[in-house]
Design a protein around this motif. Sequence first.
Motif, PDB file in Angstrom:
ATOM      1  N   ARG A  85      -3.851 -83.647  36.851  1.00  0.00           N
ATOM      2  CA  ARG A  85      -4.332 -84.291  37.826  1.00  0.00           C
ATOM      3  C   ARG A  85      -4.580 -82.954  39.048  1.00  0.00           C
ATOM      4  NH1 ARG A  85       0.715 -84.820  36.405  1.00  0.00           N
ATOM      5  NH2 ARG A  85       0.530 -87.948  36.949  1.00  0.00           N
ATOM      6  N   SER A  86      -4.981 -83.249  39.979  1.00  0.00           N
ATOM      7  CA  SER A  86      -5.335 -81.823  40.985  1.00  0.00           C
ATOM      8  C   SER A  86      -7.017 -81.885  41.058  1.00  0.00           C
ATOM      9  CB  SER A  86      -4.656 -81.005  41.334  1.00  0.00           C
ATOM     10  OG  SER A  86      -4.993 -79.832  40.063  1.00  0.00           O
ATOM     11  N   ILE A 128      -7.924 -80.131  42.845  1.00  0.00           N
ATOM     12  CA  ILE A 128      -7.884 -78.548  43.134  1.00  0.00           C
ATOM     13  C   ILE A 128      -8.504 -77.913  42.349  1.00  0.00           C
ATOM     14  CG2 ILE A 128      -6.442 -76.698  43.794  1.00  0.00           C
ATOM     15  CD1 ILE A 128      -4.696 -79.202  44.932  1.00  0.00           C
ATOM     16  N   PHE A 160      -0.183 -71.603  50.267  1.00  0.00           N
ATOM     17  CA  PHE A 160      -0.525 -73.550  50.500  1.00  0.00           C
ATOM     18  C   PHE A 160      -1.206 -74.047  51.576  1.00  0.00           C
ATOM     19  CE2 PHE A 160       1.783 -76.533  53.433  1.00  0.00           C
ATOM     20  CZ  PHE A 160       2.507 -77.266  52.327  1.00  0.00           C
ATOM     21  N   ASP A 179      -4.342 -74.519  50.098  1.00  0.00           N
ATOM     22  CA  ASP A 179      -4.530 -75.539  49.034  1.00  0.00           C
ATOM     23  C   ASP A 179      -4.208 -76.834  50.034  1.00  0.00           C
ATOM     24  OD1 ASP A 179      -3.805 -73.637  46.831  1.00  0.00           O
ATOM     25  OD2 ASP A 179      -1.836 -74.403  46.887  1.00  0.00           O
ATOM     26  N   THR A 204      -7.715 -78.998  49.580  1.00  0.00           N
ATOM     27  CA  THR A 204      -7.239 -81.158  49.888  1.00  0.00           C
ATOM     28  C   THR A 204      -8.118 -81.452  51.051  1.00  0.00           C
ATOM     29  OG1 THR A 204      -5.172 -80.784  48.525  1.00  0.00           O
ATOM     30  CG2 THR A 204      -5.301 -82.472  49.089  1.00  0.00           C
ATOM     31  N   ARG A 208       1.238 -88.034  45.220  1.00  0.00           N
ATOM     32  CA  ARG A 208       1.020 -87.803  44.373  1.00  0.00           C
ATOM     33  C   ARG A 208       0.561 -86.332  43.948  1.00  0.00           C
ATOM     34  NH1 ARG A 208      -2.306 -90.061  40.041  1.00  0.00           N
ATOM     35  NH2 ARG A 208      -2.555 -87.888  39.945  1.00  0.00           N
ATOM     36  N   ASP A 209      -0.801 -86.228  44.175  1.00  0.00           N
ATOM     37  CA  ASP A 209      -1.487 -85.311  43.647  1.00  0.00           C
ATOM     38  C   ASP A 209      -1.243 -83.938  44.655  1.00  0.00           C
ATOM     39  OD1 ASP A 209      -3.460 -86.698  42.190  1.00  0.00           O
ATOM     40  OD2 ASP A 209      -5.674 -86.744  43.494  1.00  0.00           O
ATOM     41  N   PHE A 210      -1.677 -83.782  45.872  1.00  0.00           N
ATOM     42  CA  PHE A 210      -1.035 -82.506  46.338  1.00  0.00           C
ATOM     43  C   PHE A 210       0.720 -82.338  45.862  1.00  0.00           C
ATOM     44  CE2 PHE A 210       0.423 -79.502  50.035  1.00  0.00           C
ATOM     45  CZ  PHE A 210      -1.058 -78.454  49.850  1.00  0.00           C
ATOM     46  N   PHE A 246       0.802 -81.196  42.420  1.00  0.00           N
ATOM     47  CA  PHE A 246      -0.025 -80.010  42.291  1.00  0.00           C
ATOM     48  C   PHE A 246       1.120 -78.505  42.840  1.00  0.00           C
ATOM     49  CE2 PHE A 246      -2.586 -76.446  43.902  1.00  0.00           C
ATOM     50  CZ  PHE A 246      -2.954 -76.140  42.492  1.00  0.00           C
ATOM     51  N   GLN A 247       1.609 -79.065  43.917  1.00  0.00           N
ATOM     52  CA  GLN A 247       2.905 -78.101  44.852  1.00  0.00           C
ATOM     53  C   GLN A 247       3.991 -77.983  43.915  1.00  0.00           C
ATOM     54  OE1 GLN A 247       1.814 -75.647  46.720  1.00  0.00           O
ATOM     55  NE2 GLN A 247      -0.088 -76.792  47.456  1.00  0.00           N
ATOM     56  N   VAL A 296       2.336 -76.976  39.581  1.00  0.00           N
ATOM     57  CA  VAL A 296       1.833 -75.437  39.163  1.00  0.00           C
ATOM     58  C   VAL A 296       2.256 -74.511  39.859  1.00  0.00           C
ATOM     59  CG1 VAL A 296      -0.431 -74.307  39.667  1.00  0.00           C
ATOM     60  CG2 VAL A 296      -0.038 -77.110  38.612  1.00  0.00           C
ATOM     61  N   ARG A 297       2.383 -74.431  41.127  1.00  0.00           N
ATOM     62  CA  ARG A 297       2.842 -73.867  42.477  1.00  0.00           C
ATOM     63  C   ARG A 297       3.949 -73.439  42.256  1.00  0.00           C
ATOM     64  NH1 ARG A 297      -1.662 -71.860  42.694  1.00  0.00           N
ATOM     65  NH2 ARG A 297      -3.254 -73.120  44.585  1.00  0.00           N
ATOM     66  N   TYR A 317       6.617 -74.649  43.914  1.00  0.00           N
ATOM     67  CA  TYR A 317       7.526 -75.172  44.698  1.00  0.00           C
ATOM     68  C   TYR A 317       8.918 -76.080  44.658  1.00  0.00           C
ATOM     69  CZ  TYR A 317       4.066 -71.421  47.247  1.00  0.00           C
ATOM     70  OH  TYR A 317       3.293 -70.518  48.075  1.00  0.00           O
TER      71      TYR A 317
END
Lengths: 202, 202
Positions: free
Chosen positions: A128-129, A131, A162, A165, A169, B173-175, B178-179, B182-183, B185
């Motif tokens: 996904r993403s 980004i 953050f 990101d 987006t 979802r996407d964002f 991702f956080q 991947v990040r 958090y």
Amino acid sequence: MNGSETTQIRSERRDAAENRQRILNAAIKLFEQNDVEQVSMNQIANEAQVGPGTLYRRYKNKSELCLDLIKDNVDLFFDDIEIYLKENCSSPPSKRLKGILSLFIRFREKKSQLLTGVEDSSSTNPPRSRIQSPLFNELHHLLVNLFDEMNVTKQTRLNSVFNADLLLTALSRDFYSFQRDVRNYSPEMILEELCTLFISLK
Amino acid sequence: MNGSETTQIRSERRDAAENRQRILNAAIKLFEQNDVEQVSMNQIANEAQVGPGTLYRRYKNKSELCLDLIKDNVDLFFDDIEIYLKENCSSPPSKRLKGILSLFIRFREKKSQLLTGVEDSSSTNPPRSRIQSPLFNELHHLLVNLFDEMNVTKQTRLNSVFNADLLLTALSRDFYSFQRDVRNYSPEMILEELCTLFISLK
DNA sequence: TTGACAAGTGGAATATTCTCCGTTTATTAT
DNA sequence: ATAATAAACGGAGAATATTCCACTTGTCAA
């Protein structure tokens, strides 16, 4: 200049190069006639007179193909940014950030079709993403640096990663074209809103 | 056609209701065994022992099916919100906003699989923007109101609609994943970052 | 009860994505 | 040149998504 430096890697075979060119030409042609999203990989393979396998061997999906098509433009875009940053290196980071956003939005407007293509299937294929793409990664890096600078200047401690990101987006197709098409915002208005939110007036 | 005024929509036929139940059961079963994204409409039709046409007649895509599956949960979620808002109606809007975000994030964490399914194909089928769904629309409405309130309280003039759009995008979802993935958090950290950004400390 | 008919059904048909693999071909070392 | 070989090819075909439509079946009104 040709890259005839003796690379250990066997260079692209001549016929392969021809095919690739045919594929790119076919894609350009079809993309001019129809929306990028409407054009199927099959159509492209057909138009280029190569088998679907050949097409897929080269480009895992339409997204990669589009990326190849605008690669040059992307490079130019980053050149523009570099120039801009050099010319404005003494401006406050917030001003530079705004400048970059403005450049990107202009770029997005100009190449919306293909850019959309680039971001597209990245949602289907890899996990996904959107980004994650060379284009967005490089921008991300720039943004993080600017946010960091802003933190120093303004004595804040906002989370640069953050915020970068989220800002990216907001500049990605989904969000951006929603604002354009549904909310009817102009590029300029979107830019203003983003600046208000991200360039701490806090 | 009969000239009488009975505009009553003929209610769902009995056999249709049965089929729908079979479809939902099949979907639940398959979704328990595999990731939502992996399950194809065909598999569902098969498992439910209905033709693909029947499945598509009811649900234009997997997204709609998922929405039907969590409809009850969504309703409960909004009940929670209503309760929360009643209990905190005298708190400042910023506090209420944070509360709602927290509730949504909890909801998202609990129902991540299906919620992901809901947002998924909405990117393929309709033009675009996962911002468009009953769930998100209703949330949007709530958010806009709170932002408006905040504007009054704090004497600002931020664009509530734009900010609500972006905030929802950050929760989609996407964002969000991702956080998370991947990040790395935690839900709590994401919440904090969002509050910092959107609840004007400006 | 019955028959008209809207609602519902199944699945064949079409379109797409994407993989697999036997065949072809450009390159390079000899 | 020529053969060895890695690269590239192309198309068959599996898996999906999605549509279409001829056929069935509940429902409602008489």
